[in-house]
Design an enzyme around this catalytic site. Structure first.
Site, PDB file in Angstrom:
ATOM      1  N   GLY A 220      27.081  38.604  37.471  1.00 41.02           N
ATOM      2  CA  GLY A 220      28.438  39.154  37.504  1.00 41.02           C
ATOM      3  C   GLY A 220      28.507  40.476  36.752  1.00 41.02           C
ATOM      4  O   GLY A 220      29.431  40.734  35.988  1.00 41.02           O
TER       5      GLY A 220
ATOM      6  N   SER B  54      28.841  43.504  38.036  1.00 39.06           N
ATOM      7  CA  SER B  54      29.479  44.623  38.752  1.00 39.06           C
ATOM      8  C   SER B  54      30.800  45.069  38.130  1.00 39.06           C
ATOM      9  O   SER B  54      31.223  46.209  38.332  1.00 39.06           O
ATOM     10  CB  SER B  54      29.710  44.240  40.221  1.00 39.06           C
ATOM     11  OG  SER B  54      30.367  43.000  40.317  1.00 39.06           O
TER      12      SER B  54
ATOM     13  N   ASP C 274      24.609  34.917  45.368  1.00 43.08           N
ATOM     14  CA  ASP C 274      25.679  34.021  44.927  1.00 43.08           C
ATOM     15  C   ASP C 274      25.079  33.021  43.938  1.00 43.08           C
ATOM     16  O   ASP C 274      24.291  32.154  44.327  1.00 43.08           O
ATOM     17  CB  ASP C 274      26.257  33.306  46.156  1.00 43.08           C
ATOM     18  CG  ASP C 274      27.323  32.286  45.796  1.00 43.08           C
ATOM     19  OD1 ASP C 274      27.561  32.043  44.603  1.00 43.08           O
ATOM     20  OD2 ASP C 274      27.923  31.725  46.744  1.00 43.08           O
TER      21      ASP C 274
ATOM     22  N   ASN D  41      27.002  35.320  33.046  1.00 50.24           N
ATOM     23  CA  ASN D  41      28.372  35.817  32.869  1.00 50.24           C
ATOM     24  C   ASN D  41      29.277  35.590  34.074  1.00 50.24           C
ATOM     25  O   ASN D  41      30.490  35.522  33.923  1.00 50.24           O
ATOM     26  CB  ASN D  41      28.286  37.323  32.533  1.00 50.24           C
ATOM     27  CG  ASN D  41      29.619  38.021  32.695  1.00 50.24           C
ATOM     28  OD1 ASN D  41      30.498  37.912  31.841  1.00 50.24           O
ATOM     29  ND2 ASN D  41      29.786  38.738  33.804  1.00 50.24           N
TER      30      ASN D  41
ATOM     31  N   TYR E 175      38.382  25.118  35.321  1.00 48.82           N
ATOM     32  CA  TYR E 175      37.745  26.173  34.513  1.00 48.82           C
ATOM     33  C   TYR E 175      37.374  25.643  33.125  1.00 48.82           C
ATOM     34  O   TYR E 175      36.275  25.915  32.615  1.00 48.82           O
ATOM     35  CB  TYR E 175      38.746  27.331  34.426  1.00 48.82           C
ATOM     36  CG  TYR E 175      38.260  28.602  33.787  1.00 48.82           C
ATOM     37  CD1 TYR E 175      37.493  29.525  34.501  1.00 48.82           C
ATOM     38  CD2 TYR E 175      38.603  28.910  32.468  1.00 48.82           C
ATOM     39  CE1 TYR E 175      37.089  30.708  33.906  1.00 48.82           C
ATOM     40  CE2 TYR E 175      38.205  30.093  31.883  1.00 48.82           C
ATOM     41  CZ  TYR E 175      37.441  30.995  32.594  1.00 48.82           C
ATOM     42  OH  TYR E 175      37.039  32.160  32.018  1.00 48.82           O
TER      43      TYR E 175
ATOM     44  N   ALA F 204      36.687  22.565  32.370  1.00 49.03           N
ATOM     45  CA  ALA F 204      35.553  21.649  32.551  1.00 49.03           C
ATOM     46  C   ALA F 204      34.258  22.440  32.704  1.00 49.03           C
ATOM     47  O   ALA F 204      33.229  22.105  32.105  1.00 49.03           O
ATOM     48  CB  ALA F 204      35.779  20.771  33.779  1.00 49.03           C
ATOM     49  N   ALA F 205      34.306  23.509  33.495  1.00 43.07           N
ATOM     50  CA  ALA F 205      33.103  24.319  33.712  1.00 43.07           C
ATOM     51  C   ALA F 205      32.651  24.954  32.399  1.00 43.07           C
ATOM     52  O   ALA F 205      31.468  24.903  32.042  1.00 43.07           O
ATOM     53  CB  ALA F 205      33.385  25.407  34.749  1.00 43.07           C
ATOM     54  N   LYS F 206      33.580  25.542  31.671  1.00 40.11           N
ATOM     55  CA  LYS F 206      33.206  26.251  30.437  1.00 40.11           C
ATOM     56  C   LYS F 206      32.811  25.271  29.333  1.00 40.11           C
ATOM     57  O   LYS F 206      31.914  25.558  28.537  1.00 40.11           O
ATOM     58  CB  LYS F 206      34.350  27.153  29.984  1.00 40.11           C
ATOM     59  CG  LYS F 206      34.692  28.278  30.976  1.00 40.11           C
ATOM     60  CD  LYS F 206      33.515  29.207  31.211  1.00 40.11           C
ATOM     61  CE  LYS F 206      33.914  30.454  31.987  1.00 40.11           C
ATOM     62  NZ  LYS F 206      32.771  31.349  32.221  1.00 40.11           N
TER      63      LYS F 206
ATOM     64  N   ILE G 204      40.646  38.955  27.655  1.00 37.29           N
ATOM     65  CA  ILE G 204      39.923  40.235  27.677  1.00 37.29           C
ATOM     66  C   ILE G 204      40.412  41.015  28.894  1.00 37.29           C
ATOM     67  O   ILE G 204      40.530  40.459  29.994  1.00 37.29           O
ATOM     68  CB  ILE G 204      38.394  40.004  27.784  1.00 37.29           C
ATOM     69  CG1 ILE G 204      37.900  39.027  26.700  1.00 37.29           C
ATOM     70  CG2 ILE G 204      37.655  41.335  27.718  1.00 37.29           C
ATOM     71  CD1 ILE G 204      38.089  39.461  25.268  1.00 37.29           C
TER      72      ILE G 204
HETATM   73  P1  NAP Z   1      35.789  39.821  36.555  1.00 39.36           P
HETATM   74  O1  NAP Z   1      36.176  41.158  36.060  1.00 39.36           O
HETATM   75  O2  NAP Z   1      36.636  39.108  37.551  1.00 39.36           O
HETATM   76  O3  NAP Z   1      34.278  39.913  37.100  1.00 39.36           O
HETATM   77  C1  NAP Z   1      33.670  38.784  37.651  1.00 39.36           C
HETATM   78  C2  NAP Z   1      32.231  39.123  37.962  1.00 39.36           C
HETATM   79  O4  NAP Z   1      31.579  37.919  38.447  1.00 39.36           O
HETATM   80  C3  NAP Z   1      32.078  40.163  39.053  1.00 39.36           C
HETATM   81  O5  NAP Z   1      30.971  40.958  38.746  1.00 39.36           O
HETATM   82  C4  NAP Z   1      31.796  39.325  40.308  1.00 39.36           C
HETATM   83  O6  NAP Z   1      31.068  40.005  41.303  1.00 39.36           O
HETATM   84  C5  NAP Z   1      30.959  38.218  39.689  1.00 39.36           C
HETATM   85  N1  NAP Z   1      30.899  37.010  40.505  1.00 39.36           N
HETATM   86  C6  NAP Z   1      31.929  36.241  40.935  1.00 39.36           C
HETATM   87  N2  NAP Z   1      31.475  35.217  41.681  1.00 39.36           N
HETATM   88  C7  NAP Z   1      30.117  35.359  41.730  1.00 39.36           C
HETATM   89  C8  NAP Z   1      29.074  34.639  42.369  1.00 39.36           C
HETATM   90  N3  NAP Z   1      29.336  33.553  43.119  1.00 39.36           N
HETATM   91  N4  NAP Z   1      27.797  35.066  42.216  1.00 39.36           N
HETATM   92  C9  NAP Z   1      27.519  36.177  41.489  1.00 39.36           C
HETATM   93  N5  NAP Z   1      28.472  36.902  40.858  1.00 39.36           N
HETATM   94  C10 NAP Z   1      29.760  36.498  40.980  1.00 39.36           C
HETATM   95  O7  NAP Z   1      35.653  38.765  35.364  1.00 39.36           O
HETATM   96  P2  NAP Z   1      35.488  38.980  33.772  1.00 39.36           P
HETATM   97  O8  NAP Z   1      36.827  38.878  33.167  1.00 39.36           O
HETATM   98  O9  NAP Z   1      34.613  40.132  33.467  1.00 39.36           O
HETATM   99  O10 NAP Z   1      34.728  37.621  33.433  1.00 39.36           O
HETATM  100  C11 NAP Z   1      33.358  37.560  33.124  1.00 39.36           C
HETATM  101  C12 NAP Z   1      33.075  36.204  32.486  1.00 39.36           C
HETATM  102  O11 NAP Z   1      33.868  36.090  31.305  1.00 39.36           O
HETATM  103  C13 NAP Z   1      33.465  35.023  33.364  1.00 39.36           C
HETATM  104  O12 NAP Z   1      32.530  33.984  33.201  1.00 39.36           O
HETATM  105  C14 NAP Z   1      34.797  34.588  32.805  1.00 39.36           C
HETATM  106  O13 NAP Z   1      35.056  33.233  33.053  1.00 39.36           O
HETATM  107  C15 NAP Z   1      34.593  34.879  31.337  1.00 39.36           C
HETATM  108  N6  NAP Z   1      35.823  35.033  30.572  1.00 39.36           N
HETATM  109  C16 NAP Z   1      36.713  36.038  30.852  1.00 39.36           C
HETATM  110  C17 NAP Z   1      37.856  36.156  30.098  1.00 39.36           C
HETATM  111  C18 NAP Z   1      38.888  37.246  30.329  1.00 39.36           C
HETATM  112  O14 NAP Z   1      39.959  37.174  29.722  1.00 39.36           O
HETATM  113  N7  NAP Z   1      38.608  38.241  31.150  1.00 39.36           N
HETATM  114  C19 NAP Z   1      38.115  35.235  29.077  1.00 39.36           C
HETATM  115  C20 NAP Z   1      37.199  34.232  28.817  1.00 39.36           C
HETATM  116  C21 NAP Z   1      36.042  34.149  29.573  1.00 39.36           C
HETATM  117  P3  NAP Z   1      31.810  40.861  42.489  1.00 39.36           P
HETATM  118  O15 NAP Z   1      32.254  42.148  41.830  1.00 39.36           O
HETATM  119  O16 NAP Z   1      30.760  41.060  43.514  1.00 39.36           O
HETATM  120  O17 NAP Z   1      32.975  40.032  42.944  1.00 39.36           O
END
Ligand code: NAP
Length: 242
Positions: free
Chosen positions: A8, A10, A59, A88, A153, A155-157, A186
């Site tokens: 993830g 990108s 994926d 991530n 979510y 459960a996964a985390k 974030i």
């Molecule tokens: P985001 O901006 O939505 O980015 C999600 C990333 O995951 C993108 O790069 C996406 O790729 C990739 N992705 C989604 N499904 C995928 C798959 N099946 N295979 C490979 N890549 C996949 O999310 P983020 O906020 O940066 O979150 C990153 C991590 O932090 C996640 O695990 C999230 O649960 C965790 N987190 C986030 C927050 C928050 O507040 N933002 C808080 C706690 C935890 P594409 O660009 O190709 O779609």
């Protein structure tokens, strides 16, 4: 050449982690699933940070696809191995459990939890062989506290946190550390649509965090200096929950 893989990578936190690891001298393998343009942008940023990288689109919830891509990568980099893995990739599909469709349960578990198995297992073999590795799993406050509307979510985390602690004990002797970070809110695409003004009033730091702040923490855990930290879950949430 030292290699790191960020799933993830990108967008959002993953992108910031790619840039951080590039600034630490890592050649960054950027995984993503669909967004080619954003992945290319991350690669540009990695290069601007003074290192190099490559895109690896798959994926993470698909075991066969993941193994195939990682095997191909290894075959084309026979003398190297991925010594830093940042699990991530994640999505959320929030709903009260009573209304939650099966697909929203399985999809979130597949991308956030099954991915831990799918990606980590092929890569950890070389880390053990080389007696050095860093695995950092991006969990969430939701996996520590449990949040209503996020049973899938949470459960996964929560599963990722437990797996982190278990695996750390399996591989500690071999110079491989396994840790998790648990972010609060974030500022990324993932929190779009949330009522930021109302939510930040509940956060002692009175703001959402920046992806770069999470990336700095992950960068430290990925460094040789963090050798004596393993099996930990480190919160980064502005004081929202401890
Ligand atoms: P985001 O901006 O939505 O980015 C999600 C990333 O995951 C993108 O790069 C996406 O790729 C990739 N992705 C989604 N499904 C995928 C798959 N099946 N295979 C490979 N890549 C996949 O999310 P983020 O906020 O940066 O979150 C990153 C991590 O932090 C996640 O695990 C999230 O649960 C965790 N987190 C986030 C927050 C928050 O507040 N933002 C808080 C706690 C935890 P594409 O660009 O190709 O779609």
């Amino acid at each position: 050449m030292k290699y790191a893989l960020v799933t993830g990578g990108s967008r959002g936190i993953g992108r910031a982690v790619c840039v951080k690891l590039a600034s630490m001298g890592y050649n960054v393998v950027i995984n993503y699933v669909s967004n080619d343009a954003e992945a290319e942008k991350t690669l540009d940023l990695v290069r601007e940070a003074g290192s190099d990288g490559e895109l690896l689109k798959f994926d993470v919830s698909n075991l066969e696809q993941t193994e195939q891509k990682l095997n191909e990568w290894q075959e084309s980099h026979a003398d190297s191995y991925i010594e830093v893995l940042v699990n991530n990739a994640g999505i959320r599909k929030d709903n009260l459990l009573v209304f939650m469709e099966p697909n929203d349960w399985y999809k979130v578990l597949g991308i956030a939890l099954n991915s831990f198995y799918n990606v980590t297992r092929p890569l950890i073999k070389n880390m053990l062989r080389k007696k050095y590795g860093r695995i950092i799993n991006v969990a969430s406050l939701s996996g520590l506290k449990g949040l209503p509307g996020q049973t899938n979510y949470s459960a996964a985390k929560g599963g990722v946190i437990a797996a982190t602690k278990a695996l750390a004990q399996e591989v500690g002797r071999k110079g491989v550390t396994v840790n998790a970070v648990a972010p609060g809110f974030i500022k990324t695409d993932m929190v779009e649509g949330l009522d930021e003004a109302a939510l930040k009033a509940q956060i002692p730091a009175n703001r959402f965090g920046q992806p770069e702040e999470v990336a700095d923490l992950i960068g430290f855990l990925a460094s040789p200096n963090a050798a004596y930290i393993t099996g930990e879950v480190i919160s980064i949430n502005g004081g929202l929950y401890s």
